[in-house]
Structures are given as structure tokens and as C-alpha cells.
Design a protein around this motif. Structure first.
Motif, short mmCIF file in Angstrom:
data_model
loop_
_atom_site.label_atom_id
_atom_site.label_comp_id
_atom_site.label_asym_id
_atom_site.label_seq_id
_atom_site.Cartn_x
_atom_site.Cartn_y
_atom_site.Cartn_z
N GLU A 58 0.92 -1.11 0.17
CA GLU A 58 0.04 0.21 0.04
C GLU A 58 0.94 1.24 0.04
OE1 GLU A 58 -3.85 -2.06 2.42
OE2 GLU A 58 -2.42 -0.55 3.29
N LEU A 59 0.42 2.12 -0.84
CA LEU A 59 1.12 3.54 -0.87
C LEU A 59 0.36 4.70 -0.68
CD1 LEU A 59 2.72 2.59 -4.37
CD2 LEU A 59 3.96 2.41 -2.35
N ASP A 60 0.75 5.60 -0.10
CA ASP A 60 0.16 6.86 0.30
C ASP A 60 0.21 7.85 -0.89
OD1 ASP A 60 -0.69 8.97 2.54
OD2 ASP A 60 0.75 10.00 1.52
N TYR A 61 -0.95 8.34 -1.36
CA TYR A 61 -0.99 9.22 -2.60
C TYR A 61 -0.17 10.35 -2.68
CZ TYR A 61 -3.35 12.32 -5.76
OH TYR A 61 -3.62 12.94 -6.81
N ALA A 62 -0.23 10.88 -1.48
CA ALA A 62 0.68 12.22 -1.38
C ALA A 62 2.17 11.95 -1.46
CB ALA A 62 0.32 12.97 0.00
#
Length: 638
Positions: free
Chosen positions: A229-233
Motif C-alpha cells: 500500500e502506498l500513500d497518494y501524497a
């Protein structure tokens, strides 16, 4: 046989002076465009857009298997974003507001840059042309960014409605097999936090195609992300490159959108990216006539195809400045729509009849202190519009009310008034727009006379018609082209009156045969809506050994009205007086709520299930308010 009766006898309403002055064609030119062969018309529309390579043939094939603009290459995001960012970079693309008052302003320059950057980020994660990307998002600016980014690189996107259960989300993930999923941590709905990431966590278990999940932090709900999972920002911050648009052939798939089934699993309808662009660009032109100085609000949810048609693709292709609202439009009070209209100077609105009925039910208290007279146009789609709500809307806003008709399958609201040019009739859906050929037919496929009820069909291909069902092309052919070979069958019951106005009365199975009389639910519901105690009404057919079928009415009363035997008798007489003695309902149930979709449509098939079986059968994934089923069932037992 249903004829051109009182319901359809209201006078034609001409365009307002304001809209007539803005019209882009004369009535004579509109008539000429409608008379053109569809291929010639669509070629004219497509020529107004930007292409990297022209077509060698306008149309190849026929309904069920066709290609439009054969050989042409282009990109949707270029037409929706780049060309506006180059000409008017500081024009506002989105005025975003959330239920709790959070606001953001996005110019075309910002939206274009963010889209190109996110498209590059997707490419860096290995997303290529033809890969699927699923989105579980609400009405947030990042939804526009993510979808346009998919268009930019040729990824096939699928928006999953944010109100779905984990099981419904899982069905769609298993079918589309996405490489990447984009999800917001949560959204707000009537003052409550709706956690989307937790729904996805449950839904994605065992879906092996998913390599990455990109999480958009809107509410601060996600504090620990998993390895995939990756943070959009963070992804955006580390991506400097702006992706160049990938040029796609006009018939290559752009997105999958799922329709709810009754007994079968939901259908993943596939729309061609550039074909959809051409259709929606024309649809917005005729049904809204958006201009650079318009302030426009489409109230629908991004999970409903109305948003791609009238906001995300068609709206942006038209260069509009749009209001994007996240949450329930009647929160924190029923006055919220009026407040937003005044705050942003909205002069054109696209919404659903249910939203107007909600405002009407709220009454003058919600309107107090507000002036909605700046609205010139209210266009609608979603379900039949009763004439009384039409008149209330024109009286309240002073706007031209343009009720339209379309389906997820058709990719546009293809029946509509041409705004500023052609008239409409209260409760009708306008006329077939240029480029479409519609006929109402009987059970044998023979066209019926004006004013006669039958099945609505389309007889010629058009660019924005869904091309197949994802992974199941035979289901596509069986569902839409087997009943009437050579025609697209809408499964909607309709009539076209003597002036060419289309009246859609509901699904074919909402047409009942009562003692030899075929009648659509709309006429029965319209008779009920005229009663001063009624806010909303739904009528369904109940099988009857003697009469074939009998109507059963479900009525939501106006505020302060309570159920009584005398009220039920009055409502039954309203149907008799408006339609005839043969249509007297077998029962009238006065209930506080009805099952509906997030877009506001009353789910009449669920009411039929409860009547016939005592339980609901089939797909519930689009049901917004499950508690309504228990409420209705308790009234049926009383």
C-alpha cells in the motif's frame, strides 16, 4: 393500450428567453442535424475535438459488433484537460466543497499537471495500456485526477460506488482483475464517517491480481499501511515526471462500469474511451449548452455514470467550471443546495428527480432567506419525473427544466431538449438528439403508433454505446440484441407522443396488464403525486389470477401526514380518478421510506419481491438504505 392521455396532454413548454439567447444553433439547423444520417452527424461532432490521427472510415459493422471512427487515434485527457489548460490555464475547473465545509479550488492548469504526474506514477508502478485500475472513491478532486490519469496512459478504469458493501466490491474486483486499486481512506455521509479503506481491506482478500493499493488520505483514518500500500501524497511528492498522453485507437476500451443484476452477477459494461468522449461532448452541448462563463453543478455521485457523462468527461471536454460536492446534499440541513447555488453562483444544474422531490418535501422553510432565481437551467436524469415536481421546480427556480433519458449502456442521456432551441413537455424526456434513431415497438418488434406503449429500442449504432460485457461477450449479445434482432433493446417501456416527446414509464416488467389494459407505473404514480398528502409514490404489479395483475401502491406522505384508512381510500380514488376504475389498487401502503439507490432511484423490483415472496431476491449491492426493507415489510405484515 395506453394512449396519449391526460398525463401527456400538457402544453409544450418553449425555451426561456435567457437560454434562447445563448443557443448555439437555430431551430432550423437543429432540425437539419437531426435529419442527417447518424454517420455524417457523428463525423461532424468528432471533427470539433482534437485527434492525433484521423479516421479512415466513420462506421464499420452493425449493432452488436461495430467500430466508429476506424483508425482514428487520440486521447481523452488531452481533450478534457490539456487543450483548456493551454488556452485558459487559470479558469476554475473545480470548486470542491465537502459536507463539513472543507473547500478547494482547482484550475485547469492544476488539474492537468496533477493528472499528468499521477499518470506517470501509475506508469512507474508498471501500469500499461490495457491494464485495469479500480477506484473506490467519493466525490473528491482526486477522483477526477485518477480517472483522467487512466485515460492519459490507456489504462482501463472501473469506478466502484463508495456505498457498496465489501461483498459487492469484491465481486467487481474479481471480475475486473485490477493491477492497482485507488481508494480514499473515507468519506462523509450525513455527518457520519464512512470508512472506505476498511471495506477494501475486506473485499480484496484473495484477489491475486492486485499489486498495489494507493490510499488517498482525506480524513486521517489510515495510520499504518501494508507493504503493498502506498500513500497518494507521498507518491505524488516523489514523482517529478509528467506523463505524455498515449494515443489510443478510437474503439479501444476506456472503462468498465458495472450495472446491478437481479438474479445474475453484475454486468461489467465496456465503453470505448474515445467513442464515449465524442458522445458525451455532444450530450453536454445539447442538454446543457455549457459556456465558459457558466457555473455548473452536477449533483451525482462519481460511482454513477452521470458524473463521467456530464462532469468528468463531457463537462471537462466542454471547458466548464464545475461545483464538486462530497456528501449528502441535504446535510447539515435541507437548505444546503440553495446555499451552494448562491455561494458559487450556479446557473446550471444537473441532478435527479429524487433530489427535486427532496427539496419540494423540505418546503418553504428550507428556501427561506435564499434566492435560487439565478439558476437558468435544471437538467435531470434517473427516473420518471412527475409533472407536479416539474411545475414546482419551474415555479421555485424560474428555470427551464430539461428532463432527459439515457442508460448506463447508452453512455449518454440521448433523449433531451436541445437547450435554448427545442421545447419540452412536463414529465416527458424530450426528443431523440441528433445522431440517435429510436423506435417504440410491440412484442413482435413492429413499430407502434404515436402514443402507444411498447418497448423502447434504438436502430443504429452510435459511438458511446457500450461495446461488450467484460469477459462475457455472449451475455452482451443475449441481453441487448436477442429480443429484437437488429435493434438495441432498452428493456424500458415507453411511448412517443404525437409531438415526438418521449415518455419512459419504467422497466418493461414495470408495465402491467390489468384486465387487458397495458399501463405503465408512471401514470399511476403521477395520479398519486397530485394528492396533497403525497411526497413520493411507487406502484408495482402484483399477480392476480382473475385480472392478470393488480396495482399495489406504496406512498411516502408529506411531513405531518399520518396513515389512516380514510387516507388510503382517498389515494386509491386518486388513481381511479386519474387513470380509470380498472386501475384501482389492490392495496395502498403508507410508509415513511422506500428502498432506493444512492442516486435516489426507488428500487421497485425489491418492493415486488417483498409482495410476491415475502423476501428480497437478487442483487442488493446498489441499495442505499437497507433498513427501508424492514420498514416496508413491517407495513406489509400489519
Amino acid at each position: 393500450m395506453t394512449t396519449d392521455a391526460d398525463l401527456h396532454a400538457q402544453s409544450l413548454v418553449p425555451p426561456s428567453d435567457v437560454l434562447r439567447a445563448q443557443a448555439i444553433v437555430s431551430p432550423e439547423e437543429a432540425a437539419r442535424l437531426k435529419a442527417l444520417p447518424p454517420t455524417e452527424y457523428w463525423a461532424r461532432v468528432a471533427a470539433e475535438l482534437q485527434w492525433d490521427q484521423p479516421w479512415t472510415q466513420v462506421l464499420d459493422g452493425k449493432l452488436g459488433d461495430f467500430r466508429y471512427f476506424v483508425g482514428a487515434r487520440g486521447n481523452v485527457s488531452v481533450n478534457c484537460l490539456d487543450r483548456h489548460a493551454a488556452a485558459t490555464p487559470e479558469r476554475v475547473a473545480l470548486h470542491y466543497e465537502r459536507e463539513d465545509g472543507l473547500t478547494e479550488t482547482w484550475t485547469y492548469a492544476r488539474l492537468t499537471t496533477e493528472t499528468a504526474r499521477f499518470a506517470a506514477a501509475l506508469q512507474d508502478l508498471g501500469v500499461e495500456k490495457g491494464d485495469r485500475v479500480s477506484l473506490l472513491l467519493s466525490n473528491i478532486p482526486e477522483a477526477f485526477v485518477a480517472i483522467q490519469a487512466c485515460y492519459r496512459i490507456g489504462a482501463i478504469y472501473s469506478v466502484i460506488f463508495a456505498g457498496f458493501s465489501a461483498a459487492a466490491v469484491r465481486d467487481r474486483l474479481e471480475d475486473a482483475r485490477p493491477k492497482v486499486v485507488i481508494v480514499a481512506d473515507g468519506t462523509l455521509r450525513r455527518g457520519k464517517v464512512v470508512e472506505l479503506k476498511s471495506v477494501l481491506d475486506e473485499a480484496r482478500r484473495g484477489v491475486g491480481s492486485i499489486e498495489h493499493v494507493i490510499v488517498i488520505d482525506r480524513l486521517g483514518l489510515c495510520h499504518l499501511l501494508q507493504p503493498d500500500e502506498l500513500d497518494y501524497a507521498e507518491v505524488m511528492a516523489r514523482t517529478a515526471r509528467l506523463a505524455e498522453p498515449v494515443m489510443l485507437e478510437a474503439n479501444e476500451p476506456g472503462f468498465i462500469i458495472y450495472t446491478s443484476g437481479t438474479t445474475n452477477k453484475p454486468k461489467g459494461l465496456v465503453h470505448a474511451g474515445l467513442g464515449f468522449l465524442v458522445g458525451t461532448y455532444a450530450n453536454v452541448k445539447w442538454s446543457l449548452n455549457l459556456r465558459p462563463d457558466d457555473r455548473y453543478w452536477c449533483t451525482a455521485d462519481v460511482g454513477w455514470l452521470v458524473v463521467p457523462i456530464f462532469a468528468l468527461v463531457g463537462g471537462l471536454a466542454g471547458g466548464a467550471s464545475q461545483v464538486l460536492y462530497e456528501g449528502s446534499i441535504d446535510t447539515p440541513s435541507p437548505s444546503r443546495p440553495y446555499e451552494l447555488i448562491e455561494k458559487y453562483g450556479v446557473n446550471k444544474v444537473f441532478t435527479a428527480p429524487t433530489a427535486l422531490r427532496m427539496l419540494r418535501r423540505a418546503g418553504q422553510d428550507a428556501l427561506a432567506g435564499h434566492d435560487p432565481s439565478g439558476v437558468d437551467l435544471i437538467s435531470l436524469v434517473g427516473e420518471p419525473l412527475d409533472p407536479e415536481t416539474w411545475h414546482w421546480t419551474t415555479d421555485t427556480f424560474g428555470a427551464f427544466v430539461n428532463n432527459t433519458y439515457g442508460q448506463t449502456e447508452t453512455g449518454t442521456a440521448w433523449a433531451s431538449a436541445i437547450v435554448g432551441v427545442t421545447p419540452t413537455r412536463p414529465g416527458a424526456c424530450g426528443e431523440a438528439l441528433p445522431g440517435y434513431r429510436a423506435e417504440v415497438v410491440d412484442e413482435t418488434g413492429k413499430p407502434v403508433s404515436a402514443g402507444q406503449l411498447g418497448v423502447l429500442t434504438l436502430t443504429e449504432p452510435f459511438p458511446c454505446l457500450a461495446r461488450t460485457v467484460w469477459g462475457d461477450p455472449q451475455r452482451y449479445l443475449d441481453t441487448y440484441f436477442s429480443d429484437f434482432p437488429g435493434r438495441y433493446a432498452s428493456a424500458d417501456a415507453a411511448l412517443i407522443d404525437v409531438d415526438g416527446q418521449l415518455w419512459v414509464t419504467g422497466r418493461v416488467d414495470d408495465v402491467m396488464n390489468v384486465s387487458g389494459h397495458r399501463i405503465g407505473t408512471m401514470e399511476l404514480e403521477a395520479a398519486l403525486i397530485t394528492h396533497p398528502a403525497v411526497s413520493e409514490a411507487a406502484v408495482v404489479a402484483q399477480p392476480d389470477e382473475l385480472r392478470g395483475a393488480v396495482p399495489v401502491a406504496f406512498v411516502v406522505p408529506r411531513a405531518g401526514i399520518t396513515s389512516s384508512d380514510s387516507l388510503k381510500a382517498e389515494l386509491a380514488e386518486a388513481i381511479v380518478g386519474g387513470v380509470g376504475k380498472y386501475a384501482r389498487p389492490a392495496a395502498v401502503y403508507v410508509v415513511p421510506t422506500l428502498p432506493r439507490t444512492r442516486s435516489g432511484k426507488i428500487m421497485r423490483r425489491l418492493l415486488r419481491d417483498l409482495l410476491e415472496h415475502g423476501e428480497v431476491r437478487g442483487d442488493l449491492s446498489s441499495l442505499e438504505n437497507p433498513d427501508a426493507l424492514d420498514v416496508v415489510q413491517s407495513h406489509l405484515r400489519d
